[in-house]
Design an enzyme around this catalytic site. Structure first.
Site, short mmCIF file in Angstrom:
data_model
loop_
_atom_site.label_atom_id
_atom_site.label_comp_id
_atom_site.label_asym_id
_atom_site.label_seq_id
_atom_site.Cartn_x
_atom_site.Cartn_y
_atom_site.Cartn_z
N PRO A 226 -10.25 4.33 2.30
CA PRO A 226 -10.57 3.05 1.71
C PRO A 226 -9.43 2.16 1.28
CG PRO A 226 -11.38 4.90 0.38
CD PRO A 226 -10.35 5.38 1.31
N GLU A 227 -9.21 1.14 2.06
CA GLU A 227 -8.48 -0.03 1.56
C GLU A 227 -9.56 -1.09 1.35
OE1 GLU A 227 -4.86 -1.14 3.58
OE2 GLU A 227 -4.62 0.85 4.42
N LYS B 190 -9.41 -2.35 -4.62
CA LYS B 190 -10.04 -1.16 -4.04
C LYS B 190 -11.07 -0.55 -4.98
CE LYS B 190 -5.59 -0.31 -1.85
NZ LYS B 190 -4.35 0.50 -1.95
N ARG C 293 -10.98 14.81 -1.10
CA ARG C 293 -9.74 15.31 -1.69
C ARG C 293 -9.62 15.06 -3.19
NH1 ARG C 293 -9.11 13.65 2.94
NH2 ARG C 293 -8.03 14.63 4.65
N ARG D 153 7.84 -12.33 -9.04
CA ARG D 153 8.32 -11.00 -8.73
C ARG D 153 9.48 -10.95 -7.75
NH1 ARG D 153 5.23 -6.33 -9.88
NH2 ARG D 153 3.52 -7.18 -11.07
N ARG E 20 6.19 6.25 1.20
CA ARG E 20 5.11 5.95 2.17
C ARG E 20 5.76 5.68 3.49
NH1 ARG E 20 0.62 4.20 -0.39
NH2 ARG E 20 -0.43 5.17 1.36
#
Length: 259
Positions: free
Chosen positions: A2-3, A58, A110, A149, A248
């Site tokens: 799931p994104e 999400k 999981r 940012r 990642r």
DNA sequence: AGCGATGTTCGCCG
DNA sequence: TCGGCGAACATCGC
């Protein structure tokens, strides 16, 4: 799984199947999945109905007025509506049983997902420090977030307090389409590039939602079918490269996406 | 059979 | 204080 596009698909599925039915009983198969006391969850839900739902990033939030049920799907979550006479789906962790004889199963293989109860959406977003929803945000909101940012582009897109909803796979697709190297600092992007990035975030997510989050049959011109070793860029035929950023791994085209 | 995984969080360090 | 990094979390599938 799931994104954002998949969670949006879950939302539509829940809306279609499970709204407005009285919740008779809750079964928690494994309470490690809960981010709240089991008693509190049951008290908040039994006798109530799922009135409506909203998705932020999400997270899926379900109005069980006066509170909200929050579901997060981790890396392997799913929802399944099924007849109470049938066996619960494998890996069901929480089962909502409705008066009409049907159940909604929250499934997590999981155990990375979480189910909890919150008092308000605003409070939840504030506590989780979530940025604007990546699919619903306006360009002004995005532009403001970029200006606030300094971060490399891949990390920025993955950071849920920057914008909420983009994960590893779609971040690669968005950067590929916008021709931005994953390590480019977002505050070094020109205004035009920022606008282009915004448009592509929306378009990539839109396409993902139309596909119901299914990544298995993407057109060749997307990066998604080429996210593996020894693949060629569908635009320029260069070798797709694997890069590791903050633990990642991402894929990009070193020729289309120059640093 | 070990490694990787569509996610989040936390502590460390510069 | 912020951003990058790496580990931890749990467990299945390749």
């Amino acid at each position: 799984m799931p994104e954002l596009p998949e969670v949006e698909t879950f939302k539509r599925y829940l809306d279609k199947t499970s709204l407005k039915q009285v919740i008779k009983e809750i079964r928690v198969t494994d309470n490690r999945i809960l981010n709240t006391e089991e008693k509190r969850l049951i008290k908040a839900l039994v006798g109530k109905r799922f009135e409506s739902s909203i998705r932020h990033g999400k997270y899926l939030l379900v109005d069980i007025s006066p509170q909200f049920l929050v579901m997060h799907f981790g890396m392997s979550g799913d929802l399944e509506y099924y007849n109470n006479k049938d066996e619960p789906p494998k890996f069901s962790k929480v089962i909502f049983q409705f008066n009409n004889g049907f159940n909604l199963a929250y499934i997590s293989i999981r155990m990375f997902g979480k189910v909890s109860i919150v008092n308000s959406i605003e409070e939840f977003i504030e506590n989780k420090k979530l940025g604007p929803d990546a699919y619903k945000m306006s360009f002004e909101e995005f532009h403001e977030a970029v200006q606030r940012r300094s971060a490399i582009a891949k990390n920025a897109l993955l950071n849920q307090s920057f914008i909420a909803g983009v994960g590893n796979i779609y971040s690669d697709e968005i950067l590929f389409r916008t021709k931005i190297h994953p390590k480019t600092n977002i505050n070094s992007l020109s205004d035009n590039k920022v606008k282009e990035l915004y448009d592509n975030i929306i378009e990539v997510l839109e396409f993902g939602i139309r596909k119901k989050g299914d990544l298995s049959s993407y057109p060749n011109e997307f990066l998604i079918p080429h996210r593996k070793k020894e693949e060629k860029c569908p635009i320029c035929n260069s070798e797709i490269t694997r890069i590791e950023i903050s633990g990642r791994h991402g894929f990009f085209c070193p020729s289309c996406q120059k640093e």
